[in-house]
Write an enzyme that holds these catalytic residues in place. Structure first.
Site, PDB file in Angstrom:
ATOM      1  CG  ASP A   1     -20.226   2.267 -23.234  1.00 54.90           C
ATOM      2  OD1 ASP A   1     -19.729   2.018 -22.627  1.00 54.90           O
ATOM      3  OD2 ASP A   1     -20.637   1.443 -24.512  1.00 54.90           O
TER       4      ASP A   1
ATOM      5  CD  GLU B   1     -24.870  -0.335 -20.364  1.00 51.22           C
ATOM      6  OE1 GLU B   1     -25.266  -0.517 -19.808  1.00 51.22           O
ATOM      7  OE2 GLU B   1     -24.536   0.799 -20.966  1.00 51.22           O
TER       8      GLU B   1
END
EC number: 3.4.11.4
Length: 429
Positions: free
Chosen positions: A101, A194
């Site tokens: 991400d 994350e």
């Protein structure tokens, strides 16, 4: 418990890796940046955005196409795969982990990466009048003569952490093609979310099955991190009373004003703008406020566990002081620990660090061991039983349009990964 025994190793020069991997590594990374994988703090789903799954599916297929074994992607987008052992020795199983991400702080849609060959040390014009200047970003000086991948100034780049993914995949491909380099089972893991602090929440450590692992999620060349903040989040809620201003005396409780008063109790020496190194802080993330109600969101950080607990006690004391002044229940706080300093779990396993230091030395990389003024999935994973320090992936100026990564630094990261696998493959039980 495994112990390192110094033995003669078949070596391979990092320059050889560079010549073999240059375009493949670069193209792999740039291809990854074309996927919009921005995560969202406002979502409760896993992954937090559906678009992350599109990249996860692509990545899982790529791992299969590259010949890795045991490739698996669960319904939440967590990917696991194995490069099988090519030695008869009993060696530890190690892992390499990165997140796919990108930060909610800047757009990751329609990233237009471009390469600046043989960077000349001058300001970089990204586009639309946006300039990455050497004066404002002096770290550019460390990369004169290198090939830099930059943005067009409208998005972030995504080196955090697609550079880490590209490096891990490329290293696995290199080891796959060089059977003379002996290694044990190597596991790779890629995860969502994350950037919003949830990347390790659903990471299946038992399924991963490693003795230890490394996140490839650090910054510039040589970064090695195994100390991070202890972290908590705090949400402060203030109940006001809204009354027409003409009749407010003795009746109104202006939550806007109380929010200002509460935040004024935070020492101005203990904020991110005034701290560095091991110094902790309180950070006001946002305020949602009107006369009848105010909500303040904070993060609390400190490397020292005792000081961390003292900081949380201080926040509670501020709440108590406000309630003593304005009435019980006027101010409430909800504090939740987010992660802890991984040093507590790494210290008993320092061979994990020694291997990286040796791998860096043999790859021509000067180690820079520094505490993280932030967090990493590795911190949470370490407390889930998987010692997991953090190694450089090469990105600089994360989370904005001035982000860049050096191709040469990425190549060195590949070399370090391969060296770690080679060294570990020569362990003695």
């Amino acid at each position: 418990m495994y112990f390192v025994r110094i033995v003669f190793l078949r070596t391979f020069a990092s320059i050889t890796i560079i010549l073999l991997l240059n375009m493949d590594l670069t193209e792999r990374f740039i291809n990854y940046t074309k996927f919009d994988t921005q995560s969202s703090e406002d979502s409760e789903r896993v992954p937090s955005t559906a678009k992350q799954l599109e990249f996860a599916k692509y990545l899982a297929k790529e791992l299969q196409d590259e010949g890795l074994a045991d490739v698996e992607m669960d319904e939440m987008g967590y990917i696991y795969a194995t490069l099988k052992s090519n030695t008869k020795k009993k060696t530890p199983t190690i892992g390499f982990i990165s997140h796919y991400d990108t930060s909610p702080d800047a757009s990751g849609k329609d990233v237009k990466a471009r390469i600046i060959r043989n960077y000349d040390g001058k300001d970089i014009v990204l586009g639309d009048g946006i300039v990455t200047s050497v004066e404002k970003f002096p770290e550019l000086k460390e990369h004169v003569g290198e090939d830099l991948i930059v943005t067009d100034g409208t998005t972030l780049l995504g080196a955090d952490d697609k550079a880490g993914i590209a490096e891990i995949v490329q290293a696995m491909c290199y080891l796959r093609d060089h059977d003379e380099i002996k290694h044990g089972d190597i596991r790779v893991g890629f995860n969502p979310d994350e950037e919003i602090g949830r990347g390790a929440h659903h990471f299946d450590v038992e399924k991963f099955g490693c003795d230890w692992a490394y996140t490839m999620d650090g910054g510039d060349e040589g970064d090695l991190e195994y100390e991070n903040f202890n972290a908590a989040g705090a949400k402060v809620h203030i109940k006001g009373v809204s009354v027409h201003t003409g009749y407010a005396k003795g009746k109104m409780v202006n939550a806007n004003r109380l929010a200002c008063e509460f935040n004024a109790m935070i020492p101005d020496t203990d904020i991110p703008e005034a701290t560095e190194g091991y110094e902790g802080f309180y950070h006001l993330l946002n305020i949602d406020s009107r006369t009848e109600e105010a909500k303040l969101s904070y993060i609390i950080r400190d490397h020292d566990r005792d000081k961390f607990e003292e900081r949380k006690d201080f926040m509670q004391a501020c709440v108590d002081k406000m309630n003593a002044k304005y009435g019980e229940g006027t101010v409430t706080i909800d504090m939740k620990d987010q992660y802890y300093n991984m040093k507590e779990k790494i210290d008993p396993n320092m061979h994990v660090i020694d291997i990286v230091l040796r791998a860096m030395q043999e790859s021509g990389v000067a180690p820079k061991v520094e505490p993280i003024r932030g967090g990493t999935d590795g911190a949470q994973l370490s407390f889930k039983g998987l010692p997991c320090p953090n190694i450089f992936a090469g990105g600089v100026n994360f989370h904005g349009p001035h982000e860049f990564v050096s191709i040469q630094v990425m190549e060195k990261a590949v070399s370090v990964i391969a060296k770690i696998c080679e060294i570990t493959g020569n362990f003695e039980d």
